[in-house]
Design a protein around this motif. Structure first.
Motif, PDB file in Angstrom:
ATOM      1  N   LYS A 179       0.837  -1.211   0.000  1.00 27.88           N
ATOM      2  CA  LYS A 179       0.000   0.000   0.000  1.00 27.88           C
ATOM      3  C   LYS A 179       0.870   1.259   0.000  1.00 27.88           C
ATOM      4  O   LYS A 179       0.628   2.193  -0.770  1.00 27.88           O
ATOM      5  CB  LYS A 179      -0.891  -0.034   1.248  1.00 27.88           C
ATOM      6  CG  LYS A 179      -2.044   0.917   1.181  1.00 27.88           C
ATOM      7  CD  LYS A 179      -3.022   0.670   2.297  1.00 27.88           C
ATOM      8  CE  LYS A 179      -3.761   1.969   2.597  1.00 27.88           C
ATOM      9  NZ  LYS A 179      -4.306   1.997   3.926  1.00 27.88           N
ATOM     10  N   ARG A 180       1.886   1.279   0.847  1.00 28.90           N
ATOM     11  CA  ARG A 180       2.766   2.453   0.938  1.00 28.90           C
ATOM     12  C   ARG A 180       3.510   2.701  -0.379  1.00 28.90           C
ATOM     13  O   ARG A 180       3.911   3.818  -0.684  1.00 28.90           O
ATOM     14  CB  ARG A 180       3.802   2.263   2.048  1.00 28.90           C
ATOM     15  CG  ARG A 180       3.332   2.673   3.397  1.00 28.90           C
ATOM     16  CD  ARG A 180       3.288   4.209   3.517  1.00 28.90           C
ATOM     17  NE  ARG A 180       2.611   4.605   4.728  1.00 28.90           N
ATOM     18  CZ  ARG A 180       1.312   4.860   4.856  1.00 28.90           C
ATOM     19  NH1 ARG A 180       0.523   4.800   3.799  1.00 28.90           N
ATOM     20  NH2 ARG A 180       0.784   5.192   6.010  1.00 28.90           N
ATOM     21  N   LEU A 181       3.728   1.637  -1.135  1.00 30.19           N
ATOM     22  CA  LEU A 181       4.438   1.785  -2.408  1.00 30.19           C
ATOM     23  C   LEU A 181       3.428   1.953  -3.544  1.00 30.19           C
ATOM     24  O   LEU A 181       3.644   1.498  -4.675  1.00 30.19           O
ATOM     25  CB  LEU A 181       5.362   0.594  -2.634  1.00 30.19           C
ATOM     26  CG  LEU A 181       6.482   0.443  -1.571  1.00 30.19           C
ATOM     27  CD1 LEU A 181       7.309  -0.800  -1.816  1.00 30.19           C
ATOM     28  CD2 LEU A 181       7.393   1.667  -1.537  1.00 30.19           C
ATOM     29  N   ASN A 182       2.308   2.601  -3.194  1.00 28.21           N
ATOM     30  CA  ASN A 182       1.268   2.953  -4.176  1.00 28.21           C
ATOM     31  C   ASN A 182       0.669   1.743  -4.869  1.00 28.21           C
ATOM     32  O   ASN A 182       0.252   1.808  -6.033  1.00 28.21           O
ATOM     33  CB  ASN A 182       1.812   3.939  -5.228  1.00 28.21           C
ATOM     34  CG  ASN A 182       2.275   5.225  -4.582  1.00 28.21           C
ATOM     35  OD1 ASN A 182       1.669   5.671  -3.581  1.00 28.21           O
ATOM     36  ND2 ASN A 182       3.331   5.792  -5.093  1.00 28.21           N
ATOM     37  N   SER A 183       0.655   0.637  -4.172  1.00 28.06           N
ATOM     38  CA  SER A 183       0.031  -0.595  -4.655  1.00 28.06           C
ATOM     39  C   SER A 183       0.598  -1.103  -5.969  1.00 28.06           C
ATOM     40  O   SER A 183      -0.074  -1.829  -6.707  1.00 28.06           O
ATOM     41  CB  SER A 183      -1.498  -0.423  -4.767  1.00 28.06           C
ATOM     42  OG  SER A 183      -2.018  -0.132  -3.502  1.00 28.06           O
ATOM     43  N   THR A 184       1.805  -0.695  -6.274  1.00 21.66           N
ATOM     44  CA  THR A 184       2.466  -1.312  -7.431  1.00 21.66           C
ATOM     45  C   THR A 184       3.958  -1.459  -7.169  1.00 21.66           C
ATOM     46  O   THR A 184       4.620  -0.536  -6.708  1.00 21.66           O
ATOM     47  CB  THR A 184       2.241  -0.523  -8.744  1.00 21.66           C
ATOM     48  OG1 THR A 184       3.072  -1.106  -9.749  1.00 21.66           O
ATOM     49  CG2 THR A 184       2.542   0.961  -8.626  1.00 21.66           C
ATOM     50  N   LEU A 185       4.461  -2.647  -7.477  1.00 21.96           N
ATOM     51  CA  LEU A 185       5.893  -2.901  -7.290  1.00 21.96           C
ATOM     52  C   LEU A 185       6.588  -3.130  -8.630  1.00 21.96           C
ATOM     53  O   LEU A 185       7.774  -3.434  -8.675  1.00 21.96           O
ATOM     54  CB  LEU A 185       6.096  -4.145  -6.404  1.00 21.96           C
ATOM     55  CG  LEU A 185       5.433  -4.183  -5.028  1.00 21.96           C
ATOM     56  CD1 LEU A 185       5.886  -5.430  -4.263  1.00 21.96           C
ATOM     57  CD2 LEU A 185       5.770  -2.945  -4.200  1.00 21.96           C
ATOM     58  N   VAL A 186       5.827  -2.943  -9.700  1.00 24.89           N
ATOM     59  CA  VAL A 186       6.300  -3.385 -11.016  1.00 24.89           C
ATOM     60  C   VAL A 186       7.687  -2.843 -11.382  1.00 24.89           C
ATOM     61  O   VAL A 186       8.515  -3.571 -11.900  1.00 24.89           O
ATOM     62  CB  VAL A 186       5.259  -3.025 -12.102  1.00 24.89           C
ATOM     63  CG1 VAL A 186       5.805  -3.305 -13.501  1.00 24.89           C
ATOM     64  CG2 VAL A 186       4.000  -3.852 -11.871  1.00 24.89           C
ATOM     65  N   THR A 187       7.935  -1.583 -11.053  1.00 26.01           N
ATOM     66  CA  THR A 187       9.243  -1.018 -11.443  1.00 26.01           C
ATOM     67  C   THR A 187      10.205  -0.960 -10.264  1.00 26.01           C
ATOM     68  O   THR A 187      11.248  -0.330 -10.338  1.00 26.01           O
ATOM     69  CB  THR A 187       9.053   0.420 -11.961  1.00 26.01           C
ATOM     70  OG1 THR A 187       8.447   1.182 -10.894  1.00 26.01           O
ATOM     71  CG2 THR A 187       8.178   0.451 -13.199  1.00 26.01           C
ATOM     72  N   LYS A 188       9.821  -1.599  -9.168  1.00 27.55           N
ATOM     73  CA  LYS A 188      10.575  -1.354  -7.923  1.00 27.55           C
ATOM     74  C   LYS A 188      11.469  -2.513  -7.496  1.00 27.55           C
ATOM     75  O   LYS A 188      11.164  -3.674  -7.761  1.00 27.55           O
ATOM     76  CB  LYS A 188       9.589  -1.009  -6.804  1.00 27.55           C
ATOM     77  CG  LYS A 188       8.936   0.336  -7.094  1.00 27.55           C
ATOM     78  CD  LYS A 188       7.770   0.655  -6.231  1.00 27.55           C
ATOM     79  CE  LYS A 188       7.109   1.937  -6.780  1.00 27.55           C
ATOM     80  NZ  LYS A 188       5.721   2.057  -6.410  1.00 27.55           N
ATOM     81  N   LYS A 189      12.527  -2.124  -6.776  1.00 26.69           N
ATOM     82  CA  LYS A 189      13.403  -3.131  -6.162  1.00 26.69           C
ATOM     83  C   LYS A 189      13.158  -3.111  -4.656  1.00 26.69           C
ATOM     84  O   LYS A 189      13.231  -2.053  -4.022  1.00 26.69           O
ATOM     85  CB  LYS A 189      14.878  -2.816  -6.450  1.00 26.69           C
ATOM     86  CG  LYS A 189      15.829  -3.752  -5.698  1.00 26.69           C
ATOM     87  CD  LYS A 189      17.299  -3.523  -6.072  1.00 26.69           C
ATOM     88  CE  LYS A 189      18.211  -4.396  -5.199  1.00 26.69           C
ATOM     89  NZ  LYS A 189      19.634  -4.248  -5.509  1.00 26.69           N
ATOM     90  N   ILE A 190      12.856  -4.261  -4.125  1.00 26.85           N
ATOM     91  CA  ILE A 190      12.600  -4.393  -2.696  1.00 26.85           C
ATOM     92  C   ILE A 190      13.725  -5.235  -2.104  1.00 26.85           C
ATOM     93  O   ILE A 190      14.036  -6.312  -2.627  1.00 26.85           O
ATOM     94  CB  ILE A 190      11.268  -5.151  -2.409  1.00 26.85           C
ATOM     95  CG1 ILE A 190      10.144  -4.644  -3.305  1.00 26.85           C
ATOM     96  CG2 ILE A 190      10.900  -5.108  -0.941  1.00 26.85           C
ATOM     97  CD1 ILE A 190       9.707  -3.243  -3.043  1.00 26.85           C
ATOM     98  N   CYS A 191      14.307  -4.738  -1.022  1.00 27.78           N
ATOM     99  CA  CYS A 191      15.389  -5.503  -0.393  1.00 27.78           C
ATOM    100  C   CYS A 191      14.897  -6.086   0.936  1.00 27.78           C
ATOM    101  O   CYS A 191      14.346  -5.365   1.772  1.00 27.78           O
ATOM    102  CB  CYS A 191      16.576  -4.574  -0.162  1.00 27.78           C
ATOM    103  SG  CYS A 191      17.864  -5.367   0.789  1.00 27.78           S
ATOM    104  N   VAL A 192      15.077  -7.373   1.087  1.00 28.46           N
ATOM    105  CA  VAL A 192      14.658  -8.054   2.323  1.00 28.46           C
ATOM    106  C   VAL A 192      15.917  -8.308   3.168  1.00 28.46           C
ATOM    107  O   VAL A 192      16.800  -9.072   2.758  1.00 28.46           O
ATOM    108  CB  VAL A 192      13.949  -9.390   1.995  1.00 28.46           C
ATOM    109  CG1 VAL A 192      13.644 -10.184   3.261  1.00 28.46           C
ATOM    110  CG2 VAL A 192      12.673  -9.131   1.204  1.00 28.46           C
TER     111      VAL A 192
END
Ligand code: UGA
Length: 537
Positions: free
Chosen positions: A324-337
């Protein structure tokens, strides 16, 4: 007067059997303790310099009891006798039947996972391994009179004791050296009580009698399930309150501290987070549920099932908040766990919340999910992640998917839009963590000896200087399919340089703190927005 125990055979050289047998041997030099397992490679590792599991202090205990080395003065400041050479009394073998036949007492320490098929699937305990070992015991053990039994012989006499373990991953040795209590359940017959007394005597060589509780078998078995279930319940309770905090403006850490100050409640196990993981809590709560339901106590079962449901709700709430915080889209995003193990200072990934979180994020088709864990072997993580693609599209970057496991934290974080703090390793904190702080305290609040804090974590698996990666004892990669046994270089990196990480992130920079451990104002000063569990931010 109970017949004394001179030899113990522990069946199962895993996370419970190994450390338990090692400490029993350490503290009872006159008792021969043999750990048996049919897995030849596992036994070879126990007989080598490179034990198959890492637990702080374990290598020292094994060296003393198995090799007859001098006891290390650091092991237990006030507890260890003067350094002396001693006779080895800890052995590891694959000769299961012979060792059982020679023992006065057999300790069964094999897996009892949740049943995944058939009656009670998803909640009942899978007794397959236990039953196989019990059959071996019946076939080979001596009865109380010392007669060897070769076939299942009616009239042969055994006493069955229940002696549950209370070891937490990462603090197993300390939990054994300084247990809150030892529970021994037995039949209430004279023979049963005598067997319980014989086992109590073994523990009494280092544990105060007042901490050794004897009960009937059912009480003992239930005490184990209930201890874990109530700890899990406490976590689900505080996690449920964290949702209320986020909605109202209360801060969960403040609420935890305030209620924990009530000595009736106590302060432990009140840290909210992404939900409990590990191989024990969920399994034991579900066993309790199954037991209640099979006894027609539906309401009791439902009550405890809610503990597991709340845990899942908490984990899913975290993933949803990220999306939700990432505007409900991760398509162009890199998420680091950051962090993959189910808790810090372990390489154990069983039931780790990380995998489920990654699964949910993957549904959003992110550009990349980068994973870094300072303790887990990347190969172990990759194998687990690969299991997600069994029936779907490729997941790992090597196979054409978007998940990549890194062995360098900075490379994992570079270019990311958001970082998810999933395991609370000290390395990830953005404030100084001193030894003597949380890192050197066990989950039961006991202090680890100085040699068992971060210093010895540095030694993790390859704890002999100069050990080559191709050491025949270690071999590389995973073994036994047990996440505890990886042989990664787990030398802890010093605390992350968050200024550097921030400089390499993409704006807006997000950090989602799944463990309520980050100093938020400090992070904000670096230009990183923080969303923490149990805080409206
Ligand atoms: C647990 C019990 O603590 C041991 O006493 C028990 O013997 C063991 O299960 C078992 O049955 O074998 P363990 O699962 O190794 O030990 O680890 P814990 O330290 O209890 O942590 C369990 C989970 O709760 C972890 O995911 C941890 O991150 C989480 N946790 C713990 C929190 O989220 N908040 C807390 O305040 C404490």
């Amino acid at each position: 007067c109970p017949k004394p125990i001179h030899s113990i055979c522990c069946v199962g050289a895993g996370y419970v059997g190994g450390p338990t047998a090692a400490v029993l041997a350490l503290k009872n030099p006159s008792i021969k303790v043999t750990v048996v397992d049919r897995d030849d490679r596992r036994i070879r590792r126990w007989n080598s310099r490179h034990l198959p599991i890492y637990e702080p202090g374990l290598a020292e205990v094994v060296r003393i009891a198995r090799d007859g080395l001098r006891e290390s003065p650091q092991l237990q400041e006030d507890d260890v006798p003067v350094a002396l050479l001693r006779q080895p009394n800890l052995f590891f073998s694959t000769d299961v039947s012979r060792c059982i036949s020679e023992a006065d007492a057999v300790l069964i320490a094999v897996n009892t996972p949740t049943k995944m098929r058939g009656t009670g699937k998803g909640s009942a305990t899978d007794m397959t391994s236990f039953e196989a070992v019990a059959a071996e015991v019946v076939r080979h053990a001596r009865d109380a009179l010392g007669t060897q039994i070769r076939i299942q012989r009616p009239g042969a006499h055994f006493e069955i004791l229940s002696n549950p373990e209370f070891l937490a991953a990462g603090t197993a040795v300390q939990d054994l050296l300084q247990p809150d209590r030892i529970i021994i359940g037995s039949a209430t017959t004279p023979e049963g009580l005598s067997a319980a007394a014989a086992l109590a005597k073994v523990y009494a060589s280092w544990i105060d009698r007042s901490r050794i509780i004897t009960t009937n078998v059912w009480s003992s078995e239930l005490a184990k399930l209930v201890a874990n279930s109530m700890l899990a319940q406490r976590l689900s309770s505080i996690n449920s309150i964290s949702a209320l905090c986020e909605a109202t403006g209360a801060e969960i850490n403040e609420v935890s501290a305030a209620i924990g100050a009530d000595t009736r409640l106590g302060s432990k196990f009140l840290r909210a987070g992404i939900g409990f993981g590990g191989s024990c809590f969920k399994k034991d709560v579900l066993s309790l549920v199954y037991l209640a339901e099979s006894l027609n106590l539906q309401e009791v079962g439902e009550y405890w099932r809610q503990v597991v449901e709340m845990n899942e709700y908490q984990r899913n709430r975290f993933s949803s908040r990220v999306i939700k915080r990432l505007n409900s889209t991760l398509v162009t995003k890199k998420i680091c766990v950051l962090g993959y193990a189910f808790k810090k200072n372990t390489s154990d990934t069983r039931e780790a919340p990380a995998l489920e979180i990654i699964k949910t994020l993957l549904d959003e088709n992110p550009r990349e999910i980068a994973i870094f864990d300072p303790c887990c072997n990347p190969v172990v993580i990759e194998n687990e992640i690969r299991s997600l693609q069994d029936y779907g599209p490729p997941v790992l970057s090597d196979d054409g998917g978007s998940v990549k496991v890194y062995s360098d934290a900075y490379a994992a974080c570079a270019g990311s839009n958001a970082i998810l703090l999933v395991t609370e390793f000290d390395e990830f904190m953005n404030f100084p963590v001193h030894s003597g702080g949380s890192s050197s305290t066990t989950s039961q609040g006991k202090k680890l000896p100085a040699s068992d804090t971060n210093e010895s974590i540095k030694r993790r698996f390859n704890d002999e200087p100069g050990c080559a990666a191709d050491c025949p004892d270690c071999q590389s990669g995973t073994s036994y399919g047990d996440p505890n046994t990886d042989t990664a270089d787990t030398t802890p990196k010093k605390q992350l340089d968050w200024t550097r990480i921030s400089a390499e992130m993409q704006s807006p920079k997000w950090l989602f703190d799944g463990r309520c451990v980050i100093d938020v104002p400090k992070m904000n000063k670096l230009g990183i927005r923080v969303e923490s569990i149990g805080s409206s931010g």
